[in-house]
Enzyme design. Structure first.
Site, PDB file in Angstrom:
ATOM      1  N   TYR A 146      64.360  52.241  50.944  1.00 35.47           N
ATOM      2  CA  TYR A 146      64.089  50.407  51.311  1.00 35.47           C
ATOM      3  C   TYR A 146      65.451  49.994  51.317  1.00 35.47           C
ATOM      4  O   TYR A 146      66.341  49.978  50.832  1.00 35.47           O
ATOM      5  CB  TYR A 146      63.638  50.162  49.662  1.00 35.47           C
ATOM      6  CG  TYR A 146      62.218  50.441  48.266  1.00 35.47           C
ATOM      7  CD1 TYR A 146      61.273  49.606  48.915  1.00 35.47           C
ATOM      8  CD2 TYR A 146      62.526  52.084  48.379  1.00 35.47           C
ATOM      9  CE1 TYR A 146      60.628  50.249  48.346  1.00 35.47           C
ATOM     10  CE2 TYR A 146      60.967  52.027  47.741  1.00 35.47           C
ATOM     11  CZ  TYR A 146      60.379  50.980  47.699  1.00 35.47           C
ATOM     12  OH  TYR A 146      59.276  51.350  46.992  1.00 35.47           O
TER      13      TYR A 146
ATOM     14  N   LYS B  63      53.950  49.020  43.079  1.00 39.96           N
ATOM     15  CA  LYS B  63      53.375  49.008  41.877  1.00 39.96           C
ATOM     16  C   LYS B  63      51.399  48.298  41.678  1.00 39.96           C
ATOM     17  O   LYS B  63      51.002  48.861  40.986  1.00 39.96           O
ATOM     18  CB  LYS B  63      53.350  47.936  41.135  1.00 39.96           C
ATOM     19  CG  LYS B  63      54.756  48.771  40.543  1.00 39.96           C
ATOM     20  CD  LYS B  63      54.781  49.458  39.677  1.00 39.96           C
ATOM     21  CE  LYS B  63      56.803  50.239  39.641  1.00 39.96           C
ATOM     22  NZ  LYS B  63      55.832  51.299  39.785  1.00 39.96           N
TER      23      LYS B  63
ATOM     24  N   HIS C  37      58.131  63.409  44.262  1.00 38.31           N
ATOM     25  CA  HIS C  37      59.631  63.419  44.220  1.00 38.31           C
ATOM     26  C   HIS C  37      60.258  62.992  43.584  1.00 38.31           C
ATOM     27  O   HIS C  37      60.406  61.824  42.780  1.00 38.31           O
ATOM     28  CB  HIS C  37      59.625  61.246  45.220  1.00 38.31           C
ATOM     29  CG  HIS C  37      59.380  61.893  46.378  1.00 38.31           C
ATOM     30  ND1 HIS C  37      59.329  61.425  48.088  1.00 38.31           N
ATOM     31  CD2 HIS C  37      58.616  62.572  47.754  1.00 38.31           C
ATOM     32  CE1 HIS C  37      59.593  61.507  48.478  1.00 38.31           C
ATOM     33  NE2 HIS C  37      58.803  62.429  49.154  1.00 38.31           N
TER      34      HIS C  37
ATOM     35  N   PRO D 136      54.425  45.298  47.638  1.00 38.57           N
ATOM     36  CA  PRO D 136      53.613  46.208  47.391  1.00 38.57           C
ATOM     37  C   PRO D 136      55.960  46.852  47.150  1.00 38.57           C
ATOM     38  O   PRO D 136      55.598  48.536  46.790  1.00 38.57           O
ATOM     39  CB  PRO D 136      53.701  46.430  49.075  1.00 38.57           C
ATOM     40  CG  PRO D 136      53.955  45.274  50.328  1.00 38.57           C
ATOM     41  CD  PRO D 136      54.057  44.478  48.810  1.00 38.57           C
TER      42      PRO D 136
ATOM     43  N   TYR E 201      60.227  52.601  38.760  1.00 36.29           N
ATOM     44  CA  TYR E 201      59.846  53.203  39.312  1.00 36.29           C
ATOM     45  C   TYR E 201      58.694  54.084  38.422  1.00 36.29           C
ATOM     46  O   TYR E 201      57.888  54.068  39.490  1.00 36.29           O
ATOM     47  CB  TYR E 201      61.074  53.097  40.157  1.00 36.29           C
ATOM     48  CG  TYR E 201      60.536  54.013  41.841  1.00 36.29           C
ATOM     49  CD1 TYR E 201      60.020  52.483  42.315  1.00 36.29           C
ATOM     50  CD2 TYR E 201      60.459  55.756  42.131  1.00 36.29           C
ATOM     51  CE1 TYR E 201      59.623  53.260  43.978  1.00 36.29           C
ATOM     52  CE2 TYR E 201      60.389  55.727  43.509  1.00 36.29           C
ATOM     53  CZ  TYR E 201      59.736  54.411  44.146  1.00 36.29           C
ATOM     54  OH  TYR E 201      59.231  55.145  45.458  1.00 36.29           O
TER      55      TYR E 201
HETATM   56  P1  RFL Z   1      40.951  47.385  46.112  1.00 38.89           P
HETATM   57  O1  RFL Z   1      41.433  48.402  46.975  1.00 38.89           O
HETATM   58  O2  RFL Z   1      40.999  46.131  47.489  1.00 38.89           O
HETATM   59  O3  RFL Z   1      39.021  47.984  45.934  1.00 38.89           O
HETATM   60  C1  RFL Z   1      38.311  46.627  45.840  1.00 38.89           C
HETATM   61  C2  RFL Z   1      36.851  47.304  46.704  1.00 38.89           C
HETATM   62  O4  RFL Z   1      35.853  46.443  45.881  1.00 38.89           O
HETATM   63  C3  RFL Z   1      34.762  45.648  47.414  1.00 38.89           C
HETATM   64  N1  RFL Z   1      34.186  44.254  47.329  1.00 38.89           N
HETATM   65  C4  RFL Z   1      33.197  44.756  46.596  1.00 38.89           C
HETATM   66  N2  RFL Z   1      32.160  45.542  46.365  1.00 38.89           N
HETATM   67  C5  RFL Z   1      31.031  44.851  46.373  1.00 38.89           C
HETATM   68  N3  RFL Z   1      30.546  43.242  46.175  1.00 38.89           N
HETATM   69  C6  RFL Z   1      31.334  43.112  47.143  1.00 38.89           C
HETATM   70  N4  RFL Z   1      31.376  41.030  47.101  1.00 38.89           N
HETATM   71  C7  RFL Z   1      33.362  43.212  47.249  1.00 38.89           C
HETATM   72  N5  RFL Z   1      33.788  42.797  47.540  1.00 38.89           N
HETATM   73  C8  RFL Z   1      35.100  43.136  47.981  1.00 38.89           C
HETATM   74  C9  RFL Z   1      35.977  46.365  48.423  1.00 38.89           C
HETATM   75  O5  RFL Z   1      35.220  46.540  50.106  1.00 38.89           O
HETATM   76  C10 RFL Z   1      36.373  47.191  47.835  1.00 38.89           C
HETATM   77  O6  RFL Z   1      36.116  48.599  48.566  1.00 38.89           O
HETATM   78  O7  RFL Z   1      41.101  46.806  44.734  1.00 38.89           O
HETATM   79  P2  RFL Z   1      41.696  48.714  43.865  1.00 38.89           P
HETATM   80  O8  RFL Z   1      40.607  49.022  43.218  1.00 38.89           O
HETATM   81  O9  RFL Z   1      41.464  47.402  42.125  1.00 38.89           O
HETATM   82  O10 RFL Z   1      42.735  49.023  44.487  1.00 38.89           O
HETATM   83  C11 RFL Z   1      43.995  48.106  44.721  1.00 38.89           C
HETATM   84  C12 RFL Z   1      45.016  49.162  45.727  1.00 38.89           C
HETATM   85  O11 RFL Z   1      43.971  48.811  46.886  1.00 38.89           O
HETATM   86  C13 RFL Z   1      46.085  48.153  45.743  1.00 38.89           C
HETATM   87  O12 RFL Z   1      46.922  47.060  44.751  1.00 38.89           O
HETATM   88  C14 RFL Z   1      47.036  48.788  46.553  1.00 38.89           C
HETATM   89  O13 RFL Z   1      46.827  49.307  47.642  1.00 38.89           O
HETATM   90  C15 RFL Z   1      48.557  48.171  46.511  1.00 38.89           C
HETATM   91  N6  RFL Z   1      49.490  48.435  47.336  1.00 38.89           N
HETATM   92  C16 RFL Z   1      50.284  49.732  47.091  1.00 38.89           C
HETATM   93  N7  RFL Z   1      50.192  49.581  45.616  1.00 38.89           N
HETATM   94  C17 RFL Z   1      51.018  51.099  44.919  1.00 38.89           C
HETATM   95  O14 RFL Z   1      50.556  51.179  43.953  1.00 38.89           O
HETATM   96  N8  RFL Z   1      51.736  51.828  45.631  1.00 38.89           N
HETATM   97  C18 RFL Z   1      52.242  51.340  47.338  1.00 38.89           C
HETATM   98  O15 RFL Z   1      52.768  52.258  47.873  1.00 38.89           O
HETATM   99  C19 RFL Z   1      51.376  50.373  47.837  1.00 38.89           C
HETATM  100  N9  RFL Z   1      51.499  50.391  49.086  1.00 38.89           N
HETATM  101  C20 RFL Z   1      49.834  48.101  49.345  1.00 38.89           C
HETATM  102  C21 RFL Z   1      50.556  49.215  50.025  1.00 38.89           C
HETATM  103  C22 RFL Z   1      49.007  47.672  49.358  1.00 38.89           C
HETATM  104  C23 RFL Z   1      49.422  46.938  50.816  1.00 38.89           C
HETATM  105  N10 RFL Z   1      48.307  46.417  51.388  1.00 38.89           N
HETATM  106  C24 RFL Z   1      47.870  46.633  52.460  1.00 38.89           C
HETATM  107  C25 RFL Z   1      47.961  45.455  50.897  1.00 38.89           C
HETATM  108  C26 RFL Z   1      50.994  48.988  50.903  1.00 38.89           C
HETATM  109  C27 RFL Z   1      50.356  47.670  51.362  1.00 38.89           C
HETATM  110  C28 RFL Z   1      50.811  47.502  53.181  1.00 38.89           C
HETATM  111  C1  PHB Z   2      53.877  53.393  51.312  1.00 38.70           C
HETATM  112  O1  PHB Z   2      53.949  54.208  51.742  1.00 38.70           O
HETATM  113  O2  PHB Z   2      52.940  52.965  52.015  1.00 38.70           O
HETATM  114  C2  PHB Z   2      55.104  52.594  50.536  1.00 38.70           C
HETATM  115  C3  PHB Z   2      55.785  53.030  49.806  1.00 38.70           C
HETATM  116  C4  PHB Z   2      56.222  52.597  48.607  1.00 38.70           C
HETATM  117  C5  PHB Z   2      56.198  50.673  48.851  1.00 38.70           C
HETATM  118  C6  PHB Z   2      55.131  50.581  49.591  1.00 38.70           C
HETATM  119  C7  PHB Z   2      54.171  51.209  50.013  1.00 38.70           C
HETATM  120  O3  PHB Z   2      56.740  50.583  48.089  1.00 38.70           O
END
Ligand code: RFL
Ligand code: PHB
Length: 389
Positions: free
Chosen positions: A200, A296, A72, A292, A384
Site C-alpha cells: 500500500y 475489510k 501472507h 477497500p 489487519y
Molecule cells: P455483495 O457481494 O454485493 O452481494 C449482494 C448480492 O445481492 C444481490 N442483490 C439482490 N438479490 C435479490 N434482489 C435484489 N433486489 C438484489 N439486489 C442485489 C446482488 O446481485 C449480489 O449477488 O454483498 P455481500 O455478500 O455483503 O459481500 C460484500 C463484499 O462483496 C464486499 O464487502 C467486498 O467485495 C468489498 N471489498 C473487499 N473486501 C475484503 O474483505 N477484502 C478486499 O480485499 C476487498 N477488496 C472490495 C475490494 C470491494 C471492491 N469494490 C468493487 C466495491 C475491492 C473492490 C474494488
Molecule cells: C485486492 O486484492 O483486490 C485487494 C487487496 C487489498 C485491499 C483491497 C483490495 O485492501
C-alpha cells in the site's frame, strides 16, 4: 413456498449464511436478482481474514482455498521511497489468506446442490413484506409470474443497493456516512506480482496498491478523481503511473501485461443502524460499506454472518429469541472497529484534495512513527488480520 429463513442475495454473505444454516438443519431459501454467472463475473476482494477462512473450514468447503490460497505473513506500507514491512505473523501469530472473492463464491455455489441449499437466481422485483411482525414474506417475479416465500425471519444479504435496508422505516434507521473524493481504478492482469506481499503506497502523485490473486495473476489499484473516465486510462498509462507511485524498488519488479479487467470503484464509509428490525436482519454490504483500504468488506460480511447464524440457530433450535434481538448490537460492535481501521488507513495513505503541506507532514510523521515503533506496527497488524469475533 414456506421456509424458516428467506435470504435475499447470493453474494458471499448470502451463500455463507445459507450453508451455515443448512449445516445446522435450519430451513432456508436464497433469492438472487442476477444469474450465477453474473455474480461470478464481479472482481472484488482478495484478502481473507482467519475468521472468514474458519467459516469455510467449518463447512468443509476449504479444499481449494487450502490448496490455492496464498498465506501472507505480512504486508508493506510505502511512503514513496521505502517499504515499511508489517510482520503480521510475528506480531499476532496469525496470517491472512490471499484468495479471490470470486473463487470463494464459486466454492460456495458449487456446493449448493450437494448440500441441498436452494438458490433461486434471476428473481426480479424482489420485495419484503410485513417485516415488523412475526410472519414476514418475500415476493419476486420469475418466468413471468409472481412468487411468494413465507418465512419466520428474512436476512438481507443483498449488498449496498438491495431492497432490504430500504424496507426499514426511515423513522427507525440511522445512517452514518462519509463519501471520499476519489475512487480506486483497478486492473487485473495475468502477470506475476511485483512483490510476494501486498504494498500500500502513499506517493506525492497519489495512492497505489500492489496486490495479487495468485503467483501468475496480479491486481493493482491507483486512486483517481471521481471525474476520471476509464476510457482515458490505457493499460500503458496505468502501468506508467503504478511504476512511479509504488516507488523504485517495486517498479523494478513490475511485469506489464494486458488488462483482463479494468474498472473504477468509488470509496465510501457507511453504517446503517440498527442491523435488525422486527423479523429482518441485515448482513454485509446491505448494512455497511468500508473503503477497500485494509481489505475489510468481505471479511466484515463474513463476521456478520457468523453472528447471524449463531443467533438463528439459537432461535430455531432452542427458541432463544434474545439471540436474535441481540444480533444488531453484537455485529455493530465489530463493524465500527473495522470502519475505524479502514477509515484511518485510507486517511494515512491517500491525498485528499483539501490537504495542504501540514496534512502531508502529518502523514509522513505517522509513517515514520510506524516504521520505528513495534507498538504501532502491532496495532496495525492485529486489525489487519482481523479482530476476534
Ligand atoms: P455483495 O457481494 O454485493 O452481494 C449482494 C448480492 O445481492 C444481490 N442483490 C439482490 N438479490 C435479490 N434482489 C435484489 N433486489 C438484489 N439486489 C442485489 C446482488 O446481485 C449480489 O449477488 O454483498 P455481500 O455478500 O455483503 O459481500 C460484500 C463484499 O462483496 C464486499 O464487502 C467486498 O467485495 C468489498 N471489498 C473487499 N473486501 C475484503 O474483505 N477484502 C478486499 O480485499 C476487498 N477488496 C472490495 C475490494 C470491494 C471492491 N469494490 C468493487 C466495491 C475491492 C473492490 C474494488
Ligand atoms: C485486492 O486484492 O483486490 C485487494 C487487496 C487489498 C485491499 C483491497 C483490495 O485492501
Amino acid at each position: 413456498m414456506k421456509t424458516d429463513v428467506a435470504i435475499i442475495g447470493a453474494g458471499p454473505a448470502g451463500l455463507l449464511l445459507g450453508h451455515l444454516l443448512r449445516a445446522e438443519g435450519v430451513a432456508c431459501v436464497v433469492v438472487e436478482r442476477q444469474t450465477g454467472d453474473y455474480v461470478l463475473s464481479r472482481i472484488r476482494a482478495g484478502v481473507l481474514e482467519r475468521t472468514t477462512v474458519s467459516l469455510m473450514e467449518r463447512l468443509g468447503l476449504d479444499a481449494r482455498l487450502k490448496s490455492e490460497g496464498l498465506p501472507h505473513g505480512g504486508f508493506n506500507l510505502a511512503d514513496g521511497e521505502r517499504l515499511i514491512r508489517i510482520d503480521v505473523e510475528a506480531l499476532t501469530g496469525q496470517t491472512v489468506t490471499v484468495y479471490g472473492q470470486t473463487e470463494l463464491t464459486r466454492d460456495l455455489m458449487d456446493a449448493c446442490d450437494e448440500r441441498g441449499l436452494e438458490v433461486i437466481y434471476d428473481a426480479g422485483e424482489v420485495a419484503l413484506h410485513d417485516i415488523a411482525g412475526d410472519a414476514p414474506y418475500v415476493t419476486f417475479v420469475r418466468d413471468g409470474g409472481e412468487q411468494r416465500i413465507d418465512a419466520r425471519i428474512i436476512v438481507g444479504c443483498d449488498g449496498f443497493h438491495g431492497p432490504s435496508r430500504q424496507a426499514v422505516p426511515a423513522s427507525v434507521g440511522q445512517v452514518f456516512e462519509r463519501v471520499y473524493p476519489f475512487g480506486w481504478l483497478g486492473i487485473l492482469a495475468d502477470v506475476p506480482p511485483c512483490n510476494h506481499e501486498l504494498i500500500y503506497a502513499n506517493h506525492e502523485r497519489g495512492f497505489s496498491l500492489a496486490s495479487m490473486r495468485s503467483a501468475t495473476r496480479s491486481r493493482y489499484y491507483i486512486d483517481v478523481p471521481l471525474t476520471e473516465k476509464i476510457e482515458d486510462w490505457s493499460d500503458d498509462r496505468i502501468w506508467d503511473e503504478l511504476a512511479v507511485r509504488l516507488g523504485p524498488e517495486a517498479a523494478a519488479q513490475i511485469t506489464r501485461g494486458p488488462a483482463i479487467e479494468k474498472s473504477i470503484a468509488p470509496l465510501r464509509s457507511f453504517v446503517f443502524e440498527p442491523m435488525r428490525y422486527g423479523s429482518l436482519l441485515l448482513c454485509g454490504d446491505s448494512a455497511h460499506i468500508v473503503p477497500p483500504t485494509g481489505a475489510k468488506g468481505l471479511n466484515l460480511a463474513a463476521s456478520d454472518v457468523h453472528y447471524a447464524a449463531e443467533a438463528l440457530v439459537a432461535f430455531f433450535r432452542h427458541g432463544d429469541a434474545d439471540a436474535v434481538a441481540g444480533y444488531s448490537a453484537r455485529a455493530l460492535a465489530r463493524v465500527w472497529k473495522s470502519e475505524r481501521f479502514s477509515w484511518s488507513l485510507t486517511k494515512l495513505m491517500h491525498r485528499f484534495p483539501d490537504d495542504g503541506p501540514f496534512e502531508r507532514r502529518m502523514q509522513v510523521a505517522e509513517l515514520d512513527y510506524i516504521a520505528n515503533s513495534e507498538a504501532a506496527q502491532r496495532s496495525i497488524a492485529e486489525n489487519y488480520v482481523g479482530l476476534p469475533v
